[in-house]
Design a protein around this motif. Structure first.
Motif, PDB file in Angstrom:
ATOM      1  N   GLU A  34       0.894  -1.186  -0.108  1.00 32.99           N
ATOM      2  CA  GLU A  34      -0.005  -0.025  -0.081  1.00 32.99           C
ATOM      3  C   GLU A  34       0.902   1.264  -0.004  1.00 32.99           C
ATOM      4  O   GLU A  34       1.790   1.463   0.684  1.00 32.99           O
ATOM      5  N   CYS A  36       0.686   5.603  -0.341  1.00 29.54           N
ATOM      6  CA  CYS A  36      -0.171   6.987  -0.502  1.00 29.54           C
ATOM      7  C   CYS A  36       0.840   7.848  -1.133  1.00 29.54           C
ATOM      8  O   CYS A  36       1.828   8.227  -0.565  1.00 29.54           O
ATOM      9  N   THR A 132      -1.316  -1.475  -3.923  1.00 29.67           N
ATOM     10  CA  THR A 132      -2.362  -0.692  -3.928  1.00 29.67           C
ATOM     11  C   THR A 132      -1.684   0.990  -3.971  1.00 29.67           C
ATOM     12  O   THR A 132      -1.436   1.235  -2.976  1.00 29.67           O
ATOM     13  N   CYS A 162      -6.530   9.719   0.892  1.00 24.78           N
ATOM     14  CA  CYS A 162      -6.088   8.380   1.344  1.00 24.78           C
ATOM     15  C   CYS A 162      -5.265   8.300   2.735  1.00 24.78           C
ATOM     16  O   CYS A 162      -4.860   9.573   3.006  1.00 24.78           O
TER      17      CYS A 162
END
Length: 557
Positions: A34, A36, A132, A162
Motif C-alpha cells: 500500500e 499513498c 495499491t 488516502c
C-alpha cells in the motif's frame, strides 16, 4: 510451487503481505503493498524476485513487466499504455525491478502488478494482489467558529483522500509565510480578509494544496450596457474571486428586495421604470464577506411598449370581403409601425399602423405580426392568425372513366371535384332516386348493367353552400355475348336438320326391306341413288355438323 502448477494459469500467487512465497525456487516480493502519494509527485514501486535456473534440463529465461489492466487475455504493459505516456520507467538490476511514475494524477490510483514471463510453455507469473497506489489531492477544509467585526475565527483541516501508513507531518502557509509551529492536520486561528491559507505534506512543500481565502472585492456589471428601455430584459451580474466559492446576495439601496436574490445574477425579464435605482451585491464564504460598489439602473419609460394587434371584422372572414389589421403601441416619441407575414419574404407588407385587404383571398390566410419602433427601441407584437373562408363551393366538374362506350359487365368510375374553402363534402345521386348512391369524390360501379343507365349528379357542399353537376351514363349490350347466342342457336338448328334427315332415312330403309320380303326375290338387288340419306353415318354427321358450325361463325363475324 512447481513450474507445472504455475503454468496452468496467468494468476498463480495470492498475496496478503508484502512477501510472496514460492516453491521450486520461484519467489516475488513487493517492498510494500500500500502506497499513498501526493498528486504531482513521483512514486517508486519495488519488486524483487528469484526463479530456478533450469527446469526439465532447460535453461530458464525471464522478462518483466508491470500492468494494472488486461487487454483481452494479455496484460497491458504500462510502457505502452497511452494514459502513462512519458511518465513511466522500468529499472531492473539483476532480480530487483523498480516501477517509477512521475507527475502523479488522481486517475493513477490503481493496483499495480508485477509479472515474470518465462521461456516455458504458458510460463507467466503475476504477483497478486499487487501494490495499491492511492494518489491524494490535498484540500483545506474550513469550519467557521465565530465572526468579529474585522476578523473570523475558523478551524482549518488539511484533508487528503488516502490514509498512508505511519504518522504524517503537515506544513501550513499563511499569506506565503510558513507556520513553523503547526505540523498537524488541523489548524485554528483568527483570519482577516486578506489572508491566504494553504497546506502541504512535509517533504512535499513544493506540492501544496489549493489556497483558501475570503472573497476579494466584488465587481458588478449590467447587460445590456447600453441605454435600458422599459420592458426589455436586463441582467445584473456579481463576481468575486474566492475559495471556497462565494455565495452572492443582491440588494437595492433603501429598498428590501423580496425575496432577496442569492444568485450571482439578478434578472429582470421585463424591466419597468419602477426598477430604477442603486444596486449592490455581497460575496461571502466561511472566511469572510465583501460588498461591491453600487451600480445605477436608469430605465427609460418612453420606449415603445409591447404592441397589440387586432383584426376587423372580428367575426368570420369571408373571401372577397374587406379586412383591416391594426397595430398599436404606447410610445413617446410616436412609434413607426411595420407589418410582416410569418414564413414569407421578410419584405414589409406595410409601414402603416393598419394593414388593409380590400378584397381578401384564401391565399392571404396565415400568421401576421407588427413592430413598433422609435429612437429609444423596437418591440415586436405577438402573432395574430387570419383564416379566410371562401364562398360556397364552385360548380363541380364531373367526369367518367373510361370515357368510351360503356359495355355491360365493365367497371366505371365517376369523379367529382370543386374549388371550395372550407373543403367541400361530396355526395352522389341518381336521378329519380331519393337515397344517395355514394359519398366522396369518387363513385365506382362494378359489373355495370343496362339498368344502371341514366342521369347521375354530384353535390359539393360546405358551410357556405352547395352546388351540383350532372352526367349521363348509357350502358350497351356486350357484342361478344350476342355472337355467342347466335352461334348457339345456329348449332341447334343444324343438329335438328341432321336428326330429321336421319329419321327419314330409317323410315325409307324399313319400307324397302318389307317390299323385298313379300316379292320373294332374294337375288334382286336394289340400286341406291347417288346420294342416299341413309348412308350418312355418325362420323359423317360429325363432319358435316362441324363444317356447318364454322361456316355459321364466319358468316356471323
Amino acid at each position: 510451487m512447481s513450474f507445472k502448477a504455475a503454468a496452468a494459469g496467468l494468476v498463480v500467487f495470492l498475496l496478503s503481505v508484502s512477501v510472496i512465497q514460492g516453491q521450486d525456487g520461484w519467489e516475488m516480493t513487493y517492498s510494500s503493498t500500500e502506497i499513498c502519494a501526493v498528486k504531482g509527485s513521483t512514486v517508486e514501486i519495488h519488486c524483487s524476485y528469484t526463479y530456478p535456473s533450469k527446469l526439465n534440463v532447460q535453461d530458464v529465461t525471464v522478462e518483466t513487466l508491470w500492468f494494472t489492466r488486461m487487454n483481452g487475455n494479455e496484460p497491458l504493459d504500462l510502457t505502452t499504455d497511452s494514459e502513462y505516456a512519458g511518465r513511466v520507467q522500468y529499472h531492473c538490476e539483476e532480480t530487483d525491478c523498480t516501477l517509477t511514475i512521475t507527475d502523479l494524477r488522481e486517475s493513477d490510483s490503481a493496483v499495480y502488478k508485477f509479472m515474470l514471463i518465462t521461456n516455458q510453455t504458458d510460463g507467466r507469473f503475476a504477483a497478486l494482489p499487487g501494490v495499491t497506489l492511492s494518489v491524494t489531492a490535498l484540500q483545506v477544509q474550513v469550519t467557521r467558529i465565530t465572526v468579529g467585526q474585522s476578523y473570523i475565527e475558523a478551524e482549518l483541516k488539511c484533508h487528503s483522500s488516502c490514509s498512508p501508513a505511519g504518522r504524517l507531518s503537515y506544513v501550513w502557509f499563511k499569506s506565503g509565510e510558513r507556520l513553523t509551529k503547526v505540523q498537524t492536520a488541523s489548524y485554528k486561528d483568527l483570519f482577516h480578509l486578506g489572508h491566504i491559507i494553504s497546506c502541504a505534506l512535509q517533504g512535499y512543500e513544493q506540492l501544496p494544496s489549493p489556497s483558501v481565502y475570503a472573497p476579494k472585492r466584488s465587481s458588478v456589471s449590467v447587460s445590456p450596457s447600453a441605454e435600458i428601455v422599459e420592458g426589455s430584459s436586463v441582467t445584473l451580474t456579481c463576481r468575486s474571486d474566492a475559495n471556497p466559492a462565494a455565495k452572492y446576495t443582491w440588494y437595492k439601496e433603501n429598498v428590501n428586495l423580496k425575496p432577496p436574490s442569492e444568485e450571482p445574477q439578478l434578472v429582470f425579464s421585463s424591466i419597468q421604470s419602477s426598477d430604477s435605482g442603486w444596486y449592490y451585491c455581497t460575496a461571502e464564504n466561511e472566511l469572510g464577506r465583501r460588498t461591491s460598489n453600487d451600480i445605477i439602473i436608469n430605465v427609460k419609460s418612453d420606449a415603445p411598449k409591447l404592441p397589440s394587434v387586432s383584426v376587423s371584422p372580428s367575426a368570420e372572414i369571408v373571401e372577397g370581403s374587406s379586412v383591416t389589421l391594426t397595430c398599436r403601441s404606447d410610445a413617446n416619441p410616436a412609434a413607426k409601425y411595420t407589418w410582416y407575414k410569418e414564413n414569407v419574404n421578410l419584405k414589409p407588407l406595410s409601414e402603416e399602423p393598419q394593414l388593409v385587404f380590400s378584397s381578401i383571398q384564401s391565399s392571404d390566410s396565415g400568421w401576421y405580426y407588427c413592430t413598433a419602433e422609435n429612437e429609444l427601441g423596437r418591440r415586436t407584437s405577438n402573432d395574430i392568425i387570419v383564416n379566410v373562408k371562401s364562398d360556397a363551393p364552385k360548380l363541380p366538374s364531373v367526369s367518367v372513366s373510361p370515357s368510351a362506350e360503356i359495355v355491360e359487365g365493365s367497371s366505371v368510375t365517376l369523379t367529382c371535384s370543386s374549388d371550395a374553402n372550407p373543403a367541400a363534402n361530396y355526395t352522389w345521386y341518381k336521378e329519380d332516386e331519393d337515397s344517395p348512391k355514394a359519398s366522396g369524390q369518387i363513385f365506382t360501379i362494378t359489373d355495370i348493367r343496362a339498368e344502371h343507365s341514366g342521369n347521375y349528379y354530384c353535390e359539393a357542399q360546405n358551410t357556405r353552400g352547395r352546388h351540383n353537376s350532372t352526367l349521363h351514363l348509357t350502358v350497351v349490350a356486350d357484342k361478344s355475348t350476342n355472337t355467342k347466342t347466335i352461334i348457339t342457336l345456329t348449332l341447334v338448328f343444324v343438329m335438328l336438320i341432321l336428326l330429321l334427315l336421319a329419321l327419314l332415312c330409317c323410315i325409307h330403309e324399313e319400307d324397302s326391306l318389307s317390299s323385298t320380303t313379300e316379292l320373294n326375290e332374294p337375288n334382286e338387288t336394289l340400286e341406291q341413288s347417288e346420294f342416299d340419306p341413309c348412308t350418312i353415318n355418325s362420323s359423317a354427321l360429325s363432319t358435316i355438323t362441324a363444317a356447318q358450325i364454322e361456316d355459321a361463325k364466319e358468316n356471323l363475324v
